[in-house]
Design a protein around this motif. Sequence first.
Motif, PDB file in Angstrom:
ATOM      1  N   GLU A  62       0.817  -1.202   0.000  1.00 36.84           N
ATOM      2  CA  GLU A  62       0.000   0.000   0.000  1.00 36.84           C
ATOM      3  C   GLU A  62       0.856   1.259   0.000  1.00 36.84           C
ATOM      4  N   LYS A  63       1.949   1.229   0.720  1.00 27.84           N
ATOM      5  CA  LYS A  63       2.823   2.397   0.794  1.00 27.84           C
ATOM      6  C   LYS A  63       3.407   2.693  -0.591  1.00 27.84           C
ATOM      7  N   GLN A  64       3.806   1.644  -1.314  1.00 29.56           N
ATOM      8  CA  GLN A  64       4.327   1.833  -2.664  1.00 29.56           C
ATOM      9  C   GLN A  64       3.237   2.380  -3.579  1.00 29.56           C
ATOM     10  N   ALA A  65       2.060   1.816  -3.466  1.00 32.51           N
ATOM     11  CA  ALA A  65       0.964   2.194  -4.353  1.00 32.51           C
ATOM     12  C   ALA A  65       0.540   3.639  -4.138  1.00 32.51           C
ATOM     13  N   ALA A  66       0.633   4.122  -2.914  1.00 30.19           N
ATOM     14  CA  ALA A  66       0.167   5.468  -2.592  1.00 30.19           C
ATOM     15  C   ALA A  66       1.229   6.543  -2.805  1.00 30.19           C
ATOM     16  N   SER A  67       2.437   6.141  -3.088  1.00 31.69           N
ATOM     17  CA  SER A  67       3.499   7.136  -3.194  1.00 31.69           C
ATOM     18  C   SER A  67       3.315   8.033  -4.420  1.00 31.69           C
ATOM     19  N   LYS A  68       3.772   9.255  -4.296  1.00 27.72           N
ATOM     20  CA  LYS A  68       3.690  10.215  -5.398  1.00 27.72           C
ATOM     21  C   LYS A  68       4.494   9.708  -6.593  1.00 27.72           C
ATOM     22  N   HIS A  69       5.643   9.125  -6.324  1.00 25.20           N
ATOM     23  CA  HIS A  69       6.493   8.598  -7.384  1.00 25.20           C
ATOM     24  C   HIS A  69       5.768   7.515  -8.176  1.00 25.20           C
ATOM     25  N   CYS A  70       5.096   6.642  -7.472  1.00 27.39           N
ATOM     26  CA  CYS A  70       4.353   5.557  -8.111  1.00 27.39           C
ATOM     27  C   CYS A  70       3.223   6.117  -8.978  1.00 27.39           C
ATOM     28  N   SER A  71       2.530   7.120  -8.470  1.00 26.72           N
ATOM     29  CA  SER A  71       1.440   7.732  -9.215  1.00 26.72           C
ATOM     30  C   SER A  71       1.950   8.405 -10.488  1.00 26.72           C
ATOM     31  N   LEU A  72       3.058   9.106 -10.378  1.00 28.47           N
ATOM     32  CA  LEU A  72       3.634   9.758 -11.555  1.00 28.47           C
ATOM     33  C   LEU A  72       4.115   8.733 -12.579  1.00 28.47           C
ATOM     34  N   ALA A  73       4.705   7.656 -12.099  1.00 25.43           N
ATOM     35  CA  ALA A  73       5.156   6.602 -13.008  1.00 25.43           C
ATOM     36  C   ALA A  73       3.976   5.974 -13.742  1.00 25.43           C
ATOM     37  N   ALA A  74       2.893   5.737 -13.031  1.00 23.00           N
ATOM     38  CA  ALA A  74       1.697   5.176 -13.658  1.00 23.00           C
ATOM     39  C   ALA A  74       1.146   6.132 -14.707  1.00 23.00           C
ATOM     40  N   PHE A  75       1.124   7.425 -14.384  1.00 19.74           N
ATOM     41  CA  PHE A  75       0.625   8.410 -15.344  1.00 19.74           C
ATOM     42  C   PHE A  75       1.495   8.422 -16.601  1.00 19.74           C
ATOM     43  N   ARG A  76       2.793   8.409 -16.424  1.00 23.34           N
ATOM     44  CA  ARG A  76       3.700   8.427 -17.589  1.00 23.34           C
ATOM     45  C   ARG A  76       3.514   7.204 -18.472  1.00 23.34           C
ATOM     46  N   ILE A  77       3.270   6.061 -17.851  1.00 26.87           N
ATOM     47  CA  ILE A  77       3.065   4.832 -18.620  1.00 26.87           C
ATOM     48  C   ILE A  77       1.772   4.924 -19.433  1.00 26.87           C
ATOM     49  N   MET A  78       0.724   5.498 -18.847  1.00 28.46           N
ATOM     50  CA  MET A  78      -0.564   5.574 -19.533  1.00 28.46           C
ATOM     51  C   MET A  78      -0.656   6.751 -20.498  1.00 28.46           C
ATOM     52  N   ASP A  79       0.218   7.743 -20.351  1.00 23.27           N
ATOM     53  CA  ASP A  79       0.257   8.894 -21.261  1.00 23.27           C
ATOM     54  C   ASP A  79       1.125   8.515 -22.456  1.00 23.27           C
ATOM     55  N   ARG A  80       0.580   7.678 -23.317  1.00 22.48           N
ATOM     56  CA  ARG A  80       1.355   7.080 -24.413  1.00 22.48           C
ATOM     57  C   ARG A  80       1.898   8.100 -25.413  1.00 22.48           C
ATOM     58  N   ASP A  81       1.151   9.156 -25.680  1.00 22.80           N
ATOM     59  CA  ASP A  81       1.628  10.141 -26.647  1.00 22.80           C
ATOM     60  C   ASP A  81       2.317  11.334 -25.986  1.00 22.80           C
ATOM     61  N   MET A  82       2.519  11.254 -24.681  1.00 22.71           N
ATOM     62  CA  MET A  82       3.249  12.246 -23.894  1.00 22.71           C
ATOM     63  C   MET A  82       2.716  13.665 -24.060  1.00 22.71           C
ATOM     64  N   ASP A  83       1.400  13.784 -24.081  1.00 21.19           N
ATOM     65  CA  ASP A  83       0.812  15.117 -24.186  1.00 21.19           C
ATOM     66  C   ASP A  83       0.280  15.617 -22.851  1.00 21.19           C
ATOM     67  N   GLY A  84       0.559  14.884 -21.779  1.00 27.79           N
ATOM     68  CA  GLY A  84       0.100  15.282 -20.464  1.00 27.79           C
ATOM     69  C   GLY A  84      -1.329  14.877 -20.162  1.00 27.79           C
ATOM     70  N   LYS A  85      -1.899  14.045 -21.041  1.00 27.51           N
ATOM     71  CA  LYS A  85      -3.284  13.593 -20.873  1.00 27.51           C
ATOM     72  C   LYS A  85      -3.348  12.084 -21.101  1.00 27.51           C
ATOM     73  N   ILE A  86      -4.302  11.468 -20.445  1.00 22.21           N
ATOM     74  CA  ILE A  86      -4.554  10.047 -20.698  1.00 22.21           C
ATOM     75  C   ILE A  86      -5.777   9.959 -21.588  1.00 22.21           C
ATOM     76  N   THR A  87      -5.581   9.431 -22.774  1.00 22.74           N
ATOM     77  CA  THR A  87      -6.683   9.317 -23.734  1.00 22.74           C
ATOM     78  C   THR A  87      -6.965   7.854 -24.011  1.00 22.74           C
ATOM     79  N   ALA A  88      -8.173   7.607 -24.475  1.00 18.95           N
ATOM     80  CA  ALA A  88      -8.583   6.217 -24.743  1.00 18.95           C
ATOM     81  C   ALA A  88      -7.895   5.644 -25.948  1.00 18.95           C
TER      82      ALA A  88
END
Length: 118
Positions: free
Chosen positions: A92-118
């Motif tokens: 849980e501590k890993q999952a809640a960390s800011k670093h983990c959240s940012l890493a998840a966002f970067r992985i899902m932001d495939r076109d690197m535009d700062g947004k997660i699109t379908a």
Amino acid sequence: VLQRFQRFSSASALVRSSLQAVAEQRQGNEALFAALDQNCDGYICHKDLYLCLSQLGQDVLEEDLQKLVQKVDPDDVGAIELSCFKAIMLKEKQAASKHCSLAAFRIMDRDMDGKITA
């Protein structure tokens, strides 16, 4: 293991997706996954969980495990694959960390535009 499945099942779909994206990038829990995968098909189904937990003396109903697996199964196949299992097992501590959240966002932001699109 059962408690982590239960906590993961109560998380939102976005949180579960984020955790899975991060977990796919990490090593670990492969041996535990293999031990739980009783029929060695590459998935953990409710029957696999029931057999393992019963062998460990856990008093659980197979129907409850079936509902739990269905709730956390992102592909709706009735079983959990390794990447989802790794997300479930993240601390849980890993999952809640800011670093983990940012890493998840970067992985899902495939076109690197700062947004997660379908």
